[in-house]
Design a protein around this motif. Structure first.
Motif, PDB file in Angstrom:
ATOM      1  N   GLU A  94      35.396  50.031  40.703  1.00  0.00           N
ATOM      2  CA  GLU A  94      36.721  50.311  41.261  1.00  0.00           C
ATOM      3  C   GLU A  94      37.010  49.425  42.464  1.00  0.00           C
ATOM      4  OE1 GLU A  94      36.387  54.443  42.027  1.00  0.00           O
ATOM      5  OE2 GLU A  94      36.549  55.026  39.914  1.00  0.00           O
ATOM      6  N   LEU A  95      35.998  49.234  43.316  1.00  0.00           N
ATOM      7  CA  LEU A  95      36.170  48.344  44.463  1.00  0.00           C
ATOM      8  C   LEU A  95      36.429  46.913  44.013  1.00  0.00           C
ATOM      9  CD1 LEU A  95      36.064  47.719  47.487  1.00  0.00           C
ATOM     10  CD2 LEU A  95      33.568  47.552  47.280  1.00  0.00           C
ATOM     11  N   ALA A  96      35.671  46.460  42.993  1.00  0.00           N
ATOM     12  CA  ALA A  96      35.858  45.106  42.482  1.00  0.00           C
ATOM     13  C   ALA A  96      37.263  44.925  41.910  1.00  0.00           C
ATOM     14  CB  ALA A  96      34.812  44.800  41.412  1.00  0.00           C
ATOM     15  N   ARG A  97      37.744  45.912  41.143  1.00  0.00           N
ATOM     16  CA  ARG A  97      39.100  45.812  40.579  1.00  0.00           C
ATOM     17  C   ARG A  97      40.155  45.782  41.668  1.00  0.00           C
ATOM     18  NH1 ARG A  97      36.925  49.835  37.006  1.00  0.00           N
ATOM     19  NH2 ARG A  97      36.366  48.909  34.985  1.00  0.00           N
ATOM     20  N   ALA A  98      39.958  46.585  42.714  1.00  0.00           N
ATOM     21  CA  ALA A  98      40.912  46.601  43.819  1.00  0.00           C
ATOM     22  C   ALA A  98      40.983  45.242  44.505  1.00  0.00           C
ATOM     23  CB  ALA A  98      40.542  47.690  44.823  1.00  0.00           C
ATOM     24  N   GLU A  99      39.807  44.621  44.716  1.00  0.00           N
ATOM     25  CA  GLU A  99      39.782  43.316  45.362  1.00  0.00           C
ATOM     26  C   GLU A  99      40.366  42.232  44.451  1.00  0.00           C
ATOM     27  OE1 GLU A  99      38.932  42.568  48.554  1.00  0.00           O
ATOM     28  OE2 GLU A  99      38.960  44.754  48.721  1.00  0.00           O
ATOM     29  N   VAL A 100      40.158  42.362  43.154  1.00  0.00           N
ATOM     30  CA  VAL A 100      40.757  41.406  42.211  1.00  0.00           C
ATOM     31  C   VAL A 100      42.279  41.514  42.251  1.00  0.00           C
ATOM     32  CG1 VAL A 100      41.036  40.861  39.760  1.00  0.00           C
ATOM     33  CG2 VAL A 100      38.755  41.264  40.693  1.00  0.00           C
ATOM     34  N   GLU A 101      42.794  42.728  42.368  1.00  0.00           N
ATOM     35  CA  GLU A 101      44.241  42.908  42.466  1.00  0.00           C
ATOM     36  C   GLU A 101      44.788  42.292  43.747  1.00  0.00           C
ATOM     37  OE1 GLU A 101      46.448  43.942  40.210  1.00  0.00           O
ATOM     38  OE2 GLU A 101      44.669  43.868  38.916  1.00  0.00           O
ATOM     39  N   VAL A 102      44.031  42.374  44.832  1.00  0.00           N
ATOM     40  CA  VAL A 102      44.429  41.703  46.079  1.00  0.00           C
ATOM     41  C   VAL A 102      44.535  40.207  45.834  1.00  0.00           C
ATOM     42  CG1 VAL A 102      43.697  41.114  48.426  1.00  0.00           C
ATOM     43  CG2 VAL A 102      43.473  43.472  47.602  1.00  0.00           C
ATOM     44  N   GLU A 103      43.557  39.666  45.135  1.00  0.00           N
ATOM     45  CA  GLU A 103      43.572  38.242  44.834  1.00  0.00           C
ATOM     46  C   GLU A 103      44.731  37.885  43.911  1.00  0.00           C
ATOM     47  OE1 GLU A 103      42.327  34.553  45.664  1.00  0.00           O
ATOM     48  OE2 GLU A 103      41.366  36.378  46.431  1.00  0.00           O
ATOM     49  N   ARG A 104      45.054  38.765  42.965  1.00  0.00           N
ATOM     50  CA  ARG A 104      46.172  38.518  42.053  1.00  0.00           C
ATOM     51  C   ARG A 104      47.487  38.436  42.831  1.00  0.00           C
ATOM     52  NH1 ARG A 104      46.603  39.484  36.601  1.00  0.00           N
ATOM     53  NH2 ARG A 104      44.740  40.816  36.629  1.00  0.00           N
ATOM     54  N   ARG A 105      47.659  39.353  43.767  1.00  0.00           N
ATOM     55  CA  ARG A 105      48.891  39.346  44.578  1.00  0.00           C
ATOM     56  C   ARG A 105      48.987  38.082  45.428  1.00  0.00           C
ATOM     57  NH1 ARG A 105      47.582  44.909  45.069  1.00  0.00           N
ATOM     58  NH2 ARG A 105      46.635  44.573  47.131  1.00  0.00           N
ATOM     59  N   ALA A 146      43.016  31.068  36.767  1.00  0.00           N
ATOM     60  CA  ALA A 146      42.914  30.904  38.215  1.00  0.00           C
ATOM     61  C   ALA A 146      42.394  32.176  38.875  1.00  0.00           C
ATOM     62  CB  ALA A 146      44.276  30.520  38.796  1.00  0.00           C
ATOM     63  N   LEU A 147      42.887  33.322  38.416  1.00  0.00           N
ATOM     64  CA  LEU A 147      42.428  34.599  38.971  1.00  0.00           C
ATOM     65  C   LEU A 147      40.938  34.789  38.705  1.00  0.00           C
ATOM     66  CD1 LEU A 147      42.977  37.369  40.246  1.00  0.00           C
ATOM     67  CD2 LEU A 147      43.554  38.206  37.957  1.00  0.00           C
ATOM     68  N   GLU A 148      40.504  34.490  37.499  1.00  0.00           N
ATOM     69  CA  GLU A 148      39.087  34.652  37.160  1.00  0.00           C
ATOM     70  C   GLU A 148      38.213  33.750  38.012  1.00  0.00           C
ATOM     71  OE1 GLU A 148      36.133  33.929  33.324  1.00  0.00           O
ATOM     72  OE2 GLU A 148      38.262  34.378  32.996  1.00  0.00           O
ATOM     73  N   ILE A 149      38.651  32.513  38.227  1.00  0.00           N
ATOM     74  CA  ILE A 149      37.864  31.571  39.025  1.00  0.00           C
ATOM     75  C   ILE A 149      37.807  32.006  40.479  1.00  0.00           C
ATOM     76  CG2 ILE A 149      37.781  29.206  39.896  1.00  0.00           C
ATOM     77  CD1 ILE A 149      38.933  28.340  37.174  1.00  0.00           C
ATOM     78  N   HIS A 150      38.950  32.428  41.025  1.00  0.00           N
ATOM     79  CA  HIS A 150      38.960  32.897  42.411  1.00  0.00           C
ATOM     80  C   HIS A 150      38.074  34.130  42.574  1.00  0.00           C
ATOM     81  CE1 HIS A 150      41.898  30.442  44.659  1.00  0.00           C
ATOM     82  NE2 HIS A 150      42.464  30.231  43.477  1.00  0.00           N
ATOM     83  N   ALA A 151      38.107  35.026  41.589  1.00  0.00           N
ATOM     84  CA  ALA A 151      37.268  36.230  41.663  1.00  0.00           C
ATOM     85  C   ALA A 151      35.791  35.862  41.638  1.00  0.00           C
ATOM     86  CB  ALA A 151      37.607  37.167  40.510  1.00  0.00           C
TER      87      ALA A 151
END
Length: 249
Positions: A94-105, A146-151
């Motif tokens: 859940e923490l990882a998904r939340a941080e990925v969403e931050v990166e998506r935004r 891009a999102l996957e690479i940044h994550a």
């Protein structure tokens, strides 16, 4: 120069793009979420239930009491391990998904800044600046890529391959139960002394440790001996504690 010309002038160029004997290899799954809880579950089941049984035997309990205590330790420990693993892995995911969403935004809000950030990461890893900028530009054309690479680069996670809490919980439950059953098995079969449980537990600890070496870089004898020593220490101390308490009660 055409591609065919390059291949003609550099004979190894074409094979380098495909499969080559001697350098092609695969890696084992180290992030699937099952290995750590399985290993911890088996070891914890062996050590904790043997220590519990040893402590009860040290207090001069009857074989029937040992069986009841061992079964209670098996059930309680297995459910506790499963619940703990589920909560731990689910919270981590859940923490990882939340941080990925931050990166998506951030990618949606400031794509150019994120592209520069990616280029700087590649520069820091040794790429020439022009090449790093071009690589970052091309990779950033696909928002999901891009999102996957940044994550991966910034968070160290793969947003499409997060560990499963159910897999972790199930592995932990099953392997804890198997490990906890070994020291209890002789008593279920009618043993009246600790010696058969001690032998079976020692074999189980060494065997489990040796098996773990198949997915690590440690020699099998080192992993097996390490688990045997740790388990023996825990069981011995608990036996002495049970012996001491049994004499005082």
């Amino acid at each position: 120069m055409k591609t065919t010309d390059i291949a003609a002038e550099v004979p190894d160029a074409a094979p380098a793009l495909g499969h080559q004997d001697g350098i092609d290899h695969t890696h084992r799954d180290i992030g699937g979420g099952w290995l750590r809880p399985a290993v911890f579950g088996a070891m914890d089941g062996l050590v904790s239930n043997f220590a519990l049984i040893a402590g009860i035997v040290g207090s001069d309990a009857t074989p029937k009491t040992v069986v009841v205590t061992g079964l209670a330790g098996l059930a309680g420990g297995a459910f506790s391990m499963a619940a703990g693993e589920y909560t731990s892995v689910a919270s981590q995911a859940e923490l990882a998904r939340a941080e990925v969403e931050v990166e998506r935004r951030e990618l949606c809000r400031s794509p150019e800044a994120e592209q520069r950030e990616l280029a700087e990461l590649y520069i820091a890893r040794g790429l020439d600046e022009d090449l790093a900028v071009e690589v970052a530009r091309q990779l950033s054309r696909d928002p999901e890529l891009a999102l996957e690479i940044h994550a991966r680069e910034e968070l160290g996670v793969d947003p499409h391959d997060l560990p499963s809490p159910w897999l972790a919980a199930g592995s932990s439950f099953a392997f804890f139960a198997i490990g906890a059953l070994l020291p209890l098995l002789p008593y279920l079969l009618g043993a009246a002394t600790l010696a058969p449980a001690l032998v079976l537990t020692a074999l189980g600890l060494f065997g489990a440790g040796a098996a773990v070496s198949r997915v690590t870089a440690r020699p099998w004898w080192f992993s097996g001996t390490r688990q045997l020593v740790l388990g023996a220490a825990a069981g011995g101390l608990t036996y002495l504690l049970g012996l001491l308490i049994g004499q005082q009660v």
